[in-house]
Design a protein around this motif. Structure first.
Motif, PDB file in Angstrom:
ATOM      1  N   ALA A  14      15.862 -17.210  -4.772  1.00  0.00           N
ATOM      2  CA  ALA A  14      16.784 -16.425  -5.701  1.00  0.00           C
ATOM      3  C   ALA A  14      18.025 -17.090  -6.162  1.00  0.00           C
ATOM      4  O   ALA A  14      18.574 -17.195  -7.231  1.00  0.00           O
ATOM      5  CB  ALA A  14      16.728 -15.019  -5.542  1.00  0.00           C
ATOM      6  N   THR A  31      12.564 -21.986 -13.539  1.00  0.00           N
ATOM      7  CA  THR A  31      11.250 -21.461 -12.920  1.00  0.00           C
ATOM      8  C   THR A  31      10.427 -22.662 -11.976  1.00  0.00           C
ATOM      9  O   THR A  31       9.961 -22.064 -11.008  1.00  0.00           O
ATOM     10  CB  THR A  31      10.227 -21.225 -14.247  1.00  0.00           C
ATOM     11  N   PRO A  48       8.708 -15.575 -10.832  1.00  0.00           N
ATOM     12  CA  PRO A  48      10.211 -15.569 -11.443  1.00  0.00           C
ATOM     13  C   PRO A  48       9.980 -15.424 -12.916  1.00  0.00           C
ATOM     14  O   PRO A  48       9.162 -15.834 -13.619  1.00  0.00           O
ATOM     15  CB  PRO A  48      10.795 -16.950 -11.218  1.00  0.00           C
ATOM     16  N   MET A  57      12.931 -11.503 -10.117  1.00  0.00           N
ATOM     17  CA  MET A  57      11.882 -12.138  -9.270  1.00  0.00           C
ATOM     18  C   MET A  57      11.073 -11.200  -8.455  1.00  0.00           C
ATOM     19  O   MET A  57      11.813 -10.053  -7.963  1.00  0.00           O
ATOM     20  CB  MET A  57      12.592 -13.099  -8.566  1.00  0.00           C
TER      21      MET A  57
END
Length: 259
Positions: A14, A31, A48, A57
């Motif tokens: 993330a 991505t 995601p 996500m």
């Protein structure tokens, strides 16, 4: 232990996505990088959903333990050095060179990576303005005038504007400043083609990377993100044009005349 590992991998992926989005990376790049990092650490179920100004996500271990994250990321200028650093790190992760903890620590360093020194940014603005003025058909004197206007523009943006004005106000006033400086320099005898000087000097304001990424996002069928980026580009261009026109009209009203 497994849940803790998955959470660390999730947070690491993330963070990589957040840095890429904040740095102006294309949607497909964000991505792909996030999924590559998750897969390299044994979490292939991470999903995601990336927008030009946000990241969502989810991840699951196949049982009852689920992870989710939603992050709003305001549109900002491109930082290709950070994009390159994250891409390089993701390749190293895919080769097994970093643990999740090491990768997260490296990403935190990338997130605060400083930009170029101010004097280099100002000089690059001047050189770019002068070079584009000459490419567009200006004389060497016009290029010199555009160089000066480009220096003045970035000094204004870095010293007077940064953190004080919105993007709309910054682009309007930046365009107006370029127009006023160009008119003044022509009036003083440095250069002869006001249009060439002005066009060259506003190039540092133009969002070229954002426009390119908008086209790429649309081509990759990321229509929402592409449309958002394109709208942002359009707004910037309109604000610049408004500022230039406003200053030119003011100069003419004060008796400077049009070239």
């Amino acid at each position: 232990m497994e849940a803790g590992h998955n959470e660390l991998v999730f947070e690491t992926a993330a963070l990589a996505g957040e840095i890429l989005v904040a740095s102006g990376a294309e949607i497909f790049r964000v991505t792909e990088t996030v999924q590559r990092i998750a897969a390299a650490y044994g979490c292939p179920d991470l999903e995601p959903f990336v927008l030009s100004n946000g990241l969502m996500m989810t991840a699951s271990d196949g049982r009852q333990h689920c992870l989710a994250k939603v992050r709003h990321i305001p549109l900002s200028g491109s930082r290709l050095d950070r994009v390159d650093a994250v891409n390089q790190l993701s390749r190293e992760i895919a080769r097994g060179l970093h643990t999740p903890a090491e990768a997260r620590a490296r990403l935190l360093e990338i997130q605060v990576m400083p930009g170029k020194p101010r004097w280099q940014q100002v000089l690059a603005s001047g050189v770019g303005a002068g070079a584009f003025c000459y490419i567009f058909g200006g004389t060497l004197a016009d290029a010199a005038a555009a160089f000066v206007a480009g220096l003045a523009l970035y000094l204004y943006l870095l010293v007077a504007v940064k953190g004080r004005l919105s993007k709309i106000a910054a682009n309007i006033t930046g365009g107006a400043l370029v127009s006023l400086v160009a008119n003044l320099l022509i009036w003083l005898g440095l250069g002869s083609q006001l249009s060439m000087v002005t066009v060259g000097a506003i190039v540092p304001l133009l969002p070229g990377v954002a426009f390119t990424n908008a086209i790429r996002d649309i081509a990759d069928e990321d229509y929402i993100s592409g449309a958002v980026r394109m709208l942002d580009v359009f707004l910037v261009v309109v604000c610049i044009a408004f500022g230039v026109g406003l200053a030119a009209a003011g100069w003419a009203a004060l008796g400077g005349g049009a070239q």
